[in-house]
Design a protein around this motif. Structure first.
Motif, PDB file in Angstrom:
ATOM      1  N   ALA A  59       0.849  -1.182   0.000  1.00 40.58           N
ATOM      2  CA  ALA A  59       0.000   0.000   0.000  1.00 40.58           C
ATOM      3  C   ALA A  59       0.892   1.242   0.000  1.00 40.58           C
ATOM      4  O   ALA A  59       1.879   1.301   0.744  1.00 40.58           O
ATOM      5  CB  ALA A  59      -0.915   0.004   1.217  1.00 40.58           C
ATOM      6  N   ASP A  60       0.542   2.209  -0.815  1.00 39.10           N
ATOM      7  CA  ASP A  60       1.413   3.372  -1.003  1.00 39.10           C
ATOM      8  C   ASP A  60       1.097   4.461   0.008  1.00 39.10           C
ATOM      9  O   ASP A  60       0.820   5.613  -0.346  1.00 39.10           O
ATOM     10  CB  ASP A  60       1.251   3.903  -2.433  1.00 39.10           C
ATOM     11  N   ALA A  61       1.167   4.113   1.301  1.00 33.40           N
ATOM     12  CA  ALA A  61       0.898   5.080   2.364  1.00 33.40           C
ATOM     13  C   ALA A  61       1.547   4.582   3.653  1.00 33.40           C
ATOM     14  O   ALA A  61       1.196   3.503   4.158  1.00 33.40           O
ATOM     15  CB  ALA A  61      -0.599   5.263   2.575  1.00 33.40           C
ATOM     16  N   CYS A  62       2.491   5.341   4.162  1.00 31.03           N
ATOM     17  CA  CYS A  62       3.193   4.961   5.385  1.00 31.03           C
ATOM     18  C   CYS A  62       2.235   4.889   6.571  1.00 31.03           C
ATOM     19  O   CYS A  62       1.315   5.718   6.706  1.00 31.03           O
ATOM     20  CB  CYS A  62       4.308   5.970   5.666  1.00 31.03           C
ATOM     21  N   TRP A  63       2.442   3.915   7.455  1.00 32.59           N
ATOM     22  CA  TRP A  63       1.619   3.746   8.676  1.00 32.59           C
ATOM     23  C   TRP A  63       1.644   4.993   9.541  1.00 32.59           C
ATOM     24  O   TRP A  63       0.641   5.343  10.166  1.00 32.59           O
ATOM     25  CB  TRP A  63       2.167   2.544   9.440  1.00 32.59           C
ATOM     26  N   HIS A  64       2.736   5.730   9.540  1.00 29.04           N
ATOM     27  CA  HIS A  64       2.941   6.839  10.467  1.00 29.04           C
ATOM     28  C   HIS A  64       2.127   8.081  10.086  1.00 29.04           C
ATOM     29  O   HIS A  64       1.250   8.519  10.826  1.00 29.04           O
ATOM     30  CB  HIS A  64       4.442   7.173  10.503  1.00 29.04           C
ATOM     31  N   ARG A  65       2.377   8.660   8.917  1.00 34.63           N
ATOM     32  CA  ARG A  65       1.687   9.883   8.502  1.00 34.63           C
ATOM     33  C   ARG A  65       1.165   9.779   7.059  1.00 34.63           C
ATOM     34  O   ARG A  65       0.870  10.795   6.433  1.00 34.63           O
ATOM     35  CB  ARG A  65       2.614  11.101   8.624  1.00 34.63           C
ATOM     36  N   LEU A  66       1.073   8.560   6.543  1.00 28.33           N
ATOM     37  CA  LEU A  66       0.489   8.293   5.225  1.00 28.33           C
ATOM     38  C   LEU A  66       1.269   8.891   4.057  1.00 28.33           C
ATOM     39  O   LEU A  66       0.725   9.073   2.967  1.00 28.33           O
ATOM     40  CB  LEU A  66      -0.972   8.753   5.162  1.00 28.33           C
ATOM     41  N   ASP A  78      15.251  -6.044   0.543  1.00 31.54           N
ATOM     42  CA  ASP A  78      13.810  -6.027   0.245  1.00 31.54           C
ATOM     43  C   ASP A  78      13.029  -5.000   1.039  1.00 31.54           C
ATOM     44  O   ASP A  78      11.814  -5.113   1.179  1.00 31.54           O
ATOM     45  CB  ASP A  78      13.210  -7.422   0.478  1.00 31.54           C
ATOM     46  N   GLU A  79      13.675  -3.963   1.571  1.00 31.29           N
ATOM     47  CA  GLU A  79      12.972  -3.008   2.427  1.00 31.29           C
ATOM     48  C   GLU A  79      12.752  -1.665   1.728  1.00 31.29           C
ATOM     49  O   GLU A  79      13.565  -1.217   0.921  1.00 31.29           O
ATOM     50  CB  GLU A  79      13.738  -2.793   3.732  1.00 31.29           C
ATOM     51  N   VAL A  80      11.627  -1.044   2.083  1.00 30.42           N
ATOM     52  CA  VAL A  80      11.265   0.277   1.580  1.00 30.42           C
ATOM     53  C   VAL A  80      11.396   1.275   2.721  1.00 30.42           C
ATOM     54  O   VAL A  80      10.877   1.033   3.827  1.00 30.42           O
ATOM     55  CB  VAL A  80       9.822   0.284   1.039  1.00 30.42           C
ATOM     56  N   GLN A  81      12.043   2.400   2.455  1.00 30.89           N
ATOM     57  CA  GLN A  81      12.182   3.443   3.464  1.00 30.89           C
ATOM     58  C   GLN A  81      11.259   4.606   3.131  1.00 30.89           C
ATOM     59  O   GLN A  81      11.274   5.139   2.012  1.00 30.89           O
ATOM     60  CB  GLN A  81      13.626   3.941   3.531  1.00 30.89           C
ATOM     61  N   CYS A  82      10.431   4.989   4.093  1.00 28.53           N
ATOM     62  CA  CYS A  82       9.510   6.110   3.911  1.00 28.53           C
ATOM     63  C   CYS A  82      10.295   7.393   3.649  1.00 28.53           C
ATOM     64  O   CYS A  82      11.289   7.669   4.321  1.00 28.53           O
ATOM     65  CB  CYS A  82       8.639   6.264   5.147  1.00 28.53           C
ATOM     66  N   PRO A  83       9.844   8.215   2.687  1.00 33.54           N
ATOM     67  CA  PRO A  83      10.590   9.428   2.348  1.00 33.54           C
ATOM     68  C   PRO A  83      10.431  10.546   3.367  1.00 33.54           C
ATOM     69  O   PRO A  83      11.158  11.544   3.304  1.00 33.54           O
ATOM     70  CB  PRO A  83       9.980   9.847   1.007  1.00 33.54           C
ATOM     71  N   TYR A  84       9.484  10.389   4.318  1.00 29.31           N
ATOM     72  CA  TYR A  84       9.174  11.497   5.234  1.00 29.31           C
ATOM     73  C   TYR A  84       9.960  11.398   6.538  1.00 29.31           C
ATOM     74  O   TYR A  84      10.689  12.320   6.913  1.00 29.31           O
ATOM     75  CB  TYR A  84       7.672  11.500   5.493  1.00 29.31           C
ATOM     76  N   HIS A  85       9.846  10.250   7.241  1.00 24.62           N
ATOM     77  CA  HIS A  85      10.520  10.099   8.529  1.00 24.62           C
ATOM     78  C   HIS A  85      11.407   8.863   8.615  1.00 24.62           C
ATOM     79  O   HIS A  85      11.923   8.552   9.690  1.00 24.62           O
ATOM     80  CB  HIS A  85       9.498  10.068   9.671  1.00 24.62           C
ATOM     81  N   GLY A  86      11.557   8.149   7.509  1.00 28.82           N
ATOM     82  CA  GLY A  86      12.537   7.072   7.469  1.00 28.82           C
ATOM     83  C   GLY A  86      12.088   5.726   7.992  1.00 28.82           C
ATOM     84  O   GLY A  86      12.919   4.820   8.133  1.00 28.82           O
ATOM     85  N   LEU A  87      10.821   5.535   8.312  1.00 25.68           N
ATOM     86  CA  LEU A  87      10.366   4.207   8.717  1.00 25.68           C
ATOM     87  C   LEU A  87      10.649   3.217   7.589  1.00 25.68           C
ATOM     88  O   LEU A  87      10.538   3.564   6.409  1.00 25.68           O
ATOM     89  CB  LEU A  87       8.866   4.202   9.036  1.00 25.68           C
ATOM     90  N   THR A  96      10.175  -2.445  10.154  1.00 21.70           N
ATOM     91  CA  THR A  96      11.388  -3.041  10.729  1.00 21.70           C
ATOM     92  C   THR A  96      12.273  -2.028  11.430  1.00 21.70           C
ATOM     93  O   THR A  96      13.201  -2.415  12.132  1.00 21.70           O
ATOM     94  CB  THR A  96      12.203  -3.737   9.627  1.00 21.70           C
ATOM     95  N   ALA A  97      11.998  -0.741  11.225  1.00 21.66           N
ATOM     96  CA  ALA A  97      12.825   0.290  11.864  1.00 21.66           C
ATOM     97  C   ALA A  97      12.027   1.575  11.979  1.00 21.66           C
ATOM     98  O   ALA A  97      11.273   1.938  11.069  1.00 21.66           O
ATOM     99  CB  ALA A  97      14.094   0.523  11.064  1.00 21.66           C
ATOM    100  N   MET A  98      12.207   2.259  13.122  1.00 16.70           N
ATOM    101  CA  MET A  98      11.571   3.557  13.358  1.00 16.70           C
ATOM    102  C   MET A  98      12.629   4.555  13.791  1.00 16.70           C
ATOM    103  O   MET A  98      13.606   4.164  14.447  1.00 16.70           O
ATOM    104  CB  MET A  98      10.495   3.448  14.442  1.00 16.70           C
TER     105      MET A  98
END
Length: 372
Positions: A59-66, A78-87, A96-98
Motif C-alpha cells: 500500500a502506497d501510504a506509510c503507517w505513520h503519517r500516510l 527487500d525493504e522500503v524506506q519512507c521518504p518522510y521520517h525514514g520508517l 522493521t525500523a523507526m
C-alpha cells in the motif's frame, strides 16, 4: 428475433471486482532499483522487486503519517524506506525500523498485496488475499511462448474499464472507427456465434469468407507471401476471461484454402492480447500486445505491427474518452442493446455475479442468448 432484450440498462459507472488478478505493470517496468507508483482498483500501491527478483506490492501510504512510500527508496535486499521520517518496511509490509526509538510499535504495518510475475506482466490481487490463487491468472501464454513473437504498450484510458470490454467484445465498430486500416463492411454483414464456455469464459466467433483484405491485413499477408493477390477468408475469435482479459485470435488466409476448417497454412495469424486494469471508476490501465506466429525473427515486423496497432487503438481511445464524457454528462440516460452486444452482455452478467459474491452491487444486464 432479437438475441438480446431491447430493455435499457442504466449507463452508470460500473464497479470492479476486487477478488481477481489485475496486471499492474510490464515486467521491465519493475526493478530492484526503485519504486513504481500505480493505482489499482482505487488502491494506490508501491511496486518493486526484492534483490532476488520477486515482485512486491505494498500500500502506497506509510503507517505513520500516510506519506507515499513510492516517493521513498529501497534499502537492503527487500525493504522500503519512507521518504518522510525514514520508517522501513519489509516485503510483508511489517515495519522493521523507526526513527529515534528501538521499540517498534507492533501495529506498524502496511498492507502487502499478493503479486505474481507471469506472461510478461506483474499481477496483483487487491481483494481477500486468502483467495489469491495464481492458477486463476488468465491464460495469456502467447505472450512468452517461443512459438509467438510480438510486443505491446500501455494505454492510460480515460474511461471506466467496462467500456473497454464492451469495445473489445463487439468488433463491428471496426467498420466505422477503423475504416482506413482494419474495417470493412463484411464485419456487420457476417454471422457471429456467442458461447458461454464450461470454464466460465465467453467466446465470440466471426468468419468473413472470400472478402477483400483491408489494408492492415493485406500488408501482413504480403509480409509472409510477397506475391499475394486476391481474396481472403478472415477470422475474429474473441476469448474473454473474467474479470477483464480478452485475447482475440485474428488473421486472414487465401480464400478457399481451408482456414475455416482448421488449415491456416496459407495465411497469417495473430493474437491481440488485452488485459484491462481499473485504476479509478473513470480511468483504466489498458495493457495490450500483438503477437504473431510467422517470421518470428523479424524485429522490423514486430515494431511495424506494434506501431500500426497503436495507431488503431488511438482511434479507440478517442472514442472511449468521448463516450465516458457523454455518460458523465447524461447520468439519467440509458444504454440499449443490439444483437451484436450478446458477448458484452455475458461479460456484464459474469461481472455482476462476481460483485454479488463480494457483497457488492453490479449493474443488471439485459438477458443475452448463449449462442447464435
Amino acid at each position: 428475433m432479437s438475441l438480446v432484450d431491447q430493455d435499457a440498462v442504466t449507463a452508470k459507472i460500473f464497479p470492479h471486482p476486487l477478488n481477481a488478478w489485475y496486471a499492474v505493470a510490464w515486467d521491465h517496468e519493475v526493478s530492484n532499483k526503485g519504486l513504481l507508483a500505480r493505482t489499482i482498483a482505487g488502491i494506490p500501491m508501491a511496486i518493486y522487486r526484492t534483490a532476488d527478483g520477486r515482485p512486491v506490492a505494498l500500500a502506497d501510504a506509510c503507517w505513520h503519517r500516510l506519506a507515499p512510500l513510492s516517493m521513498g527508496k529501497l534499502v537492503g535486499s527487500d525493504e522500503v524506506q519512507c521518504p518522510y521520517h525514514g520508517l522501513r518496511y519489509n516485503s510483508a509490509g511489517r515495519c522493521t525500523a523507526m526513527p529515534a526509538q528501538e521499540t517498534i510499535n507492533p501495529s506498524a504495518m502496511v498492507p502487502s498485496y499478493p503479486a505474481v510475475e507471469r506472461y510478461r506482466y506483474i499481477w496483483v490481487w487487491p481483494g481477500d488475499m486468502t483467495l489469491a490463487d495464481p492458477d486463476l491468472i488468465p491464460d495469456m501464454h502467447q505472450m512468452d511462448s517461443p512459438e509467438w513473437a510480438g510486443d505491446g504498450l500501455t494505454i492510460e484510458a480515460p474511461c471506466n474499464y467496462q467500456l473497454i470490454l464492451d469495445n473489445l467484445m463487439d468488433l463491428t465498430h471496426e467498420e466505422f472507427v477503423h475504416g482506413s486500416s482494419i474495417g470493412q463492411a463484411e464485419l456487420s454483414e457476417s454471422e457471429f456465434h456467442t458461447r458461454l464456455e464450461d470454464d466460465g469464459s465467453v467466446t465470440v466467433s466471426r468468419w468473413m469468407r472470400d472478402v477483400a483484405p483491408p489494408p492492415f491485413w493485406l500488408k501482413n499477408i504480403r509480409d509472409r507471401f510477397p506475391d499475394f493477390e486476391g481474396h481472403v477468408d478472415r477470422w475474429q475469435i474473441i476469448h474473454y476471461y473474467a474479470p477483464s482479459t480478452i485475447c482475440i485470435d485474428v488473421g486472414v488466409a487465401k480464400a478457399g484454402t481451408g482456414a475455416p476448417e482448421g488449415d491456416r497454412s496459407q495465411g497469417v495469424n495473430g493474437y491481440v492480447m488485452n488485459t484491462i486494469t481499473p485504476r479509478t471508476e473513470r480511468s483504466s490501465h489498458y495493457f495490450w500486445a500483438f503477437m504473431r506466429n510467422y517470421r518470428l525473427d523479424s524485429q522490423l515486423i514486430t515494431t511495424q505491427l506494434r506501431n500500426g496497432v497503436a495507431g488503431v487503438f488511438a482511434e479507440d481511445e478517442a472514442m472511449l474518452k468521448a463516450q465516458q464524457e457523454a455518460i458523465d454528462a447524461n447520468p439519467e440516460h440509458a444504454f440499449y442493446s443490439l444483437n451484436i452486444d450478446a458477448g458484452g452482455m455475458w461479460v456484464r452478467r459474469i461481472l455482476d455475479r462476481m460483485l454479488q459474491a463480494e457483497g457488492r452491487t453490479g449493474a443488471e444486464a439485459p438477458a443475452a442468448s448463449p449462442a447464435r
